[in-house]
Design a protein around this motif. Sequence first.
Motif: not given
Length: 496
Positions: A175-178, A180-181, A207, A211
Amino acid sequence: MLLQLDRDAETTESDTIERHGLRQIDIIRDQSEKLSPADLLSQYKTLSTTLGNLNAGKIGYRLAVNMGLCYLRMGDIRSACPLLISGYDYAPAEPLAAAHRVLGYWLDGNSAEAVEFGLIALEVDPFNALVAYYTVQARADLAGDDDPLAGIPEELHQTADILIAKIVFLRRRNRSDDWWSCAAKASERYPQDKNLEALAALAVVDQITADHESISSRVLDQDAREKITAASRVLDGVWRSRRAELCEPLSGVGQFFVGALICARILRDIRLVREILHVIYDDDLRDYAINHTAAMAADAINEHDLADAFIARSEPHPSLRFVEGWRKAQRGDWEAAAALFIGAAVPDTEREGVATVQALAPLLRAGANPTDEEIRAGLSATDDEPRAVTLVARAAHRLGRDGLAREIFAPALTKSKADPSLAVRTTAASLAFDLKLYTDVVDLLDTKIRDVGEQFEYKIVAVSHHLELPRRERNVRFYDNLPEFISDDYDILCRN
């Protein structure tokens, strides 16, 4: 995972006889920074034999768990887990005994039992933070259990240790976005916590490398460059201060070490890349993730023998099979590459290339004499991906069919010139160079490798500028603007 292997089996007050035995354990424990895990284990075993019938209660608990932790630091999970689990039976009232039983169940592959036992222990002692720490991480292995903090007392939710465990859970669930945040916010909440600072830095690296366009083109905007530079300082500091732990597979330091190497590559800090690679070699690190990254970094700076060493001594892993296979393909041994690709963890971006190598390998065996149509048939595996098509053209060139190679290569060359990916351009430029298409080599790489090119890329561009006819202004301009890291390379300067 992140384990707290410095949290040994401490106990509460005891009677005089027990106190003597516990003191002997303390004497051994206090040498943990001076002795290797194997030496510590040997001393614990000797003490266990000496104490004989006293190996019960708190003494039995501390001996079992400390020996288990030594095995963990040595990477011997199979020997560690029974000791960590059984320690609880000696002293169930000791707070850390429950935590180490959760850890033992989890590392032994019994994640459901680890979580169940951990939640029961938290009902008895809601402030047992180490139990909660391991329970949250163990939960990541349970399918369908998506809330890392379910059943964890609310009072612990925002503590540094539980935030770390939550980050590990989210990361292992991809759950990358989670994650990282969560890492960024947790580090802001606890700015003095070194583990959270390191995880936040690792999140930045993850992150930015996620890209694909930026990484494939090797071009970072100013904001990304500043973030990766700051992350590099943090991660570099972590592994330097905890270098001894790099040899301990479960210490968690290895992930920060790999992050530091990735940062050094992105920032083109060749000195730091070489320093890290030689630490890996000198310290005989065998973790596949470290050696996987190291092998690719070594190849990028033409340290091919070092890359060979990293692959040869690493523990087996599907990711390394892919790296080794691709290196075999680049060196022309497509048959060996095709065999290694079976069972390898192939990245999605490399599937067409791998399929093409596997399809063409039989045609390149010694004594094979395939027809032009058999070579062209290899195009069916490429899905028109330019690097894969270039591989088919490369096969034709290796078979001495340069006319066919140019025919197959032409559409891939056109596509490659329009592609921002430096990997695509370099693959095309390498074949163009071998086919003596020097103007195409310059077109592909000349304006794209400023400050981001590797030594190999600069060398083929330098030779192509030297041989390009008719002479152009850009040929002179190339040598007037060489970056510092390549400006003293003899092979390049002699072409000027």
